[in-house]
Scaffold this active site. Structure first.
Site, PDB file in Angstrom:
ATOM      1  N   GLY A 111      -7.026  -8.549  -3.964  1.00 14.48           N
ATOM      2  CA  GLY A 111      -7.411  -8.915  -2.600  1.00 14.48           C
ATOM      3  C   GLY A 111      -8.251  -7.813  -1.986  1.00 14.48           C
ATOM      4  O   GLY A 111      -9.382  -7.542  -2.414  1.00 14.48           O
ATOM      5  N   ASN A 129       0.871  -1.176   0.000  1.00 18.00           N
ATOM      6  CA  ASN A 129       0.000   0.000   0.000  1.00 18.00           C
ATOM      7  C   ASN A 129       0.906   1.223   0.000  1.00 18.00           C
ATOM      8  O   ASN A 129       2.115   1.111   0.212  1.00 18.00           O
ATOM      9  CB  ASN A 129      -0.991  -0.008   1.167  1.00 18.00           C
ATOM     10  CG  ASN A 129      -0.303  -0.004   2.497  1.00 18.00           C
ATOM     11  OD1 ASN A 129       0.525   0.851   2.775  1.00 18.00           O
ATOM     12  ND2 ASN A 129      -0.621  -0.983   3.326  1.00 18.00           N
ATOM     13  N   GLY A 188      -2.717  -9.141   3.757  1.00 15.52           N
ATOM     14  CA  GLY A 188      -2.557  -9.911   2.529  1.00 15.52           C
ATOM     15  C   GLY A 188      -1.118 -10.262   2.229  1.00 15.52           C
ATOM     16  O   GLY A 188      -0.337 -10.607   3.122  1.00 15.52           O
ATOM     17  N   VAL A 189      -0.767 -10.152   0.955  1.00 14.95           N
ATOM     18  CA  VAL A 189       0.565 -10.559   0.535  1.00 14.95           C
ATOM     19  C   VAL A 189       1.644  -9.652   1.145  1.00 14.95           C
ATOM     20  O   VAL A 189       2.751 -10.084   1.456  1.00 14.95           O
ATOM     21  CB  VAL A 189       0.626 -10.626  -1.008  1.00 14.95           C
ATOM     22  CG1 VAL A 189       0.602  -9.277  -1.655  1.00 14.95           C
ATOM     23  CG2 VAL A 189       1.815 -11.442  -1.470  1.00 14.95           C
ATOM     24  N   ASP A 190       1.306  -8.398   1.346  1.00 13.55           N
ATOM     25  CA  ASP A 190       2.217  -7.430   1.949  1.00 13.55           C
ATOM     26  C   ASP A 190       2.627  -7.882   3.360  1.00 13.55           C
ATOM     27  O   ASP A 190       3.825  -7.947   3.703  1.00 13.55           O
ATOM     28  CB  ASP A 190       1.483  -6.078   2.005  1.00 13.55           C
ATOM     29  CG  ASP A 190       2.379  -4.902   2.315  1.00 13.55           C
ATOM     30  OD1 ASP A 190       3.614  -5.046   2.283  1.00 13.55           O
ATOM     31  OD2 ASP A 190       1.829  -3.812   2.590  1.00 13.55           O
ATOM     32  N   SER A 239      -3.798  -6.094  -6.667  1.00 10.44           N
ATOM     33  CA  SER A 239      -5.119  -5.431  -6.523  1.00 10.44           C
ATOM     34  C   SER A 239      -6.309  -6.380  -6.378  1.00 10.44           C
ATOM     35  O   SER A 239      -7.442  -5.914  -6.249  1.00 10.44           O
ATOM     36  CB  SER A 239      -5.426  -4.467  -7.693  1.00 10.44           C
ATOM     37  OG  SER A 239      -4.650  -3.296  -7.588  1.00 10.44           O
TER      38      SER A 239
HETATM   39  P1  ADP Z   1      -4.209  -5.728  -2.854  1.00 11.75           P
HETATM   40  O1  ADP Z   1      -4.319  -4.731  -1.736  1.00 11.75           O
HETATM   41  O2  ADP Z   1      -3.316  -5.276  -3.976  1.00 11.75           O
HETATM   42  O3  ADP Z   1      -5.554  -6.221  -3.301  1.00 11.75           O
HETATM   43  P2  ADP Z   1      -3.786  -8.217  -1.324  1.00 11.75           P
HETATM   44  O4  ADP Z   1      -2.548  -8.672  -0.658  1.00 11.75           O
HETATM   45  O5  ADP Z   1      -4.993  -7.960  -0.469  1.00 11.75           O
HETATM   46  O6  ADP Z   1      -3.368  -6.946  -2.199  1.00 11.75           O
HETATM   47  O7  ADP Z   1      -4.201  -9.297  -2.413  1.00 11.75           O
HETATM   48  C1  ADP Z   1      -3.545  -9.467  -3.636  1.00 11.75           C
HETATM   49  C2  ADP Z   1      -3.576 -10.944  -4.013  1.00 11.75           C
HETATM   50  O8  ADP Z   1      -2.571 -11.631  -3.276  1.00 11.75           O
HETATM   51  C3  ADP Z   1      -4.884 -11.655  -3.692  1.00 11.75           C
HETATM   52  O9  ADP Z   1      -5.239 -12.448  -4.811  1.00 11.75           O
HETATM   53  C4  ADP Z   1      -4.538 -12.543  -2.496  1.00 11.75           C
HETATM   54  O10 ADP Z   1      -5.295 -13.744  -2.491  1.00 11.75           O
HETATM   55  C5  ADP Z   1      -3.086 -12.848  -2.780  1.00 11.75           C
HETATM   56  N1  ADP Z   1      -2.239 -13.263  -1.657  1.00 11.75           N
HETATM   57  C6  ADP Z   1      -2.401 -13.070  -0.332  1.00 11.75           C
HETATM   58  N2  ADP Z   1      -1.378 -13.618   0.348  1.00 11.75           N
HETATM   59  C7  ADP Z   1      -0.532 -14.168  -0.582  1.00 11.75           C
HETATM   60  C8  ADP Z   1       0.695 -14.894  -0.517  1.00 11.75           C
HETATM   61  N3  ADP Z   1       1.292 -15.167   0.647  1.00 11.75           N
HETATM   62  N4  ADP Z   1       1.254 -15.305  -1.690  1.00 11.75           N
HETATM   63  C9  ADP Z   1       0.667 -15.030  -2.872  1.00 11.75           C
HETATM   64  N5  ADP Z   1      -0.480 -14.351  -2.992  1.00 11.75           N
HETATM   65  C10 ADP Z   1      -1.077 -13.928  -1.860  1.00 11.75           C
END
Ligand code: ADP
Length: 169
Positions: A124, A24, A32-34, A122
């Site tokens: 998630g 972000n 999430g992934v962050d 984007s």
């Molecule tokens: P954004 O804010 O860009 O939407 P998110 O992290 O919420 O970012 O989600 C982006 C994508 O990453 C989603 O499809 C989510 O399912 C996926 N995601 C979450 N955790 C992981 C991970 N550890 N590895 C790969 N993808 C992930």
């Protein structure tokens, strides 16, 4: 030619020259992934992000842009942070989502990264519909002028994997 590969799983378990983070704009971590990248990568990543906030990105990293830090304890040399747009039903923000992919690859080229792992940016918390996000991601990577040899989309769940697989055909 850039080869596109798909993997279903956790991007923090991947080995690549660079791992892209769907950050972000604060660069100071999130869910999430962050969150997963900072947890597994350890405090060195956040320390560099704080330095970026204190220097080039005082107001945060704008959507569509990308910047690299160390990958800390991840099995990679760099994390490339990019900020996806929040999905909007009333405004077409596709160009910003394409820009995330283009800019991440441009930064990868500057670093000399040859293998780059991307999450589905984007899709998630930012709610971008997965089919459309997959189309934009794949089209943008296919048309990007880059020396990156392998782009690996690492999709967390089967639905996202299937959406990307349909784009690759
Ligand atoms: P954004 O804010 O860009 O939407 P998110 O992290 O919420 O970012 O989600 C982006 C994508 O990453 C989603 O499809 C989510 O399912 C996926 N995601 C979450 N955790 C992981 C991970 N550890 N590895 C790969 N993808 C992930």
């Amino acid at each position: 030619m850039t080869t596109i590969r798909l993997v279903q799983g956790d991007i923090t378990r991947e080995s690549a020259d660079a791992i892209v983070n769907a950050a972000n704009s604060s660069l100071l971590g999130g869910g999430g992934v962050d969150g997963a990248i900072h947890r597994r990568g350890g405090p060195a990543i956040l320390a560099e992000c704080r330095k970026l906030r204190a220097s080039r990105y005082g107001k945060g990293l704008p959507a569509g842009q990308a910047v690299a830090t160390t990958a800390g304890e991840l099995d990679a040399r760099w994390v490339i942070h990019t900020v996806g747009p929040v999905w909007s039903a009333t405004e077409d923000r596709s160009e910003l989502l394409a820009s995330c992919h283009r800019e991440a690859l441009r930064v990868a080229d500057e670093l000399g990264a040859r293998t780059v792992a991307f999450p589905a940016i984007s899709t998630g918390v930012y709610r971008w519909p997965i089919e459309d996000a997959a189309r934009i991601a794949v089209e943008t990577v296919r048309s990007a002028p880059t020396d990156v040899e392998e782009v690996r989309f690492v999709l967390f769940d089967e639905r996202a994997y299937d959406a990307f697989a349909r784009q690759l055909g």
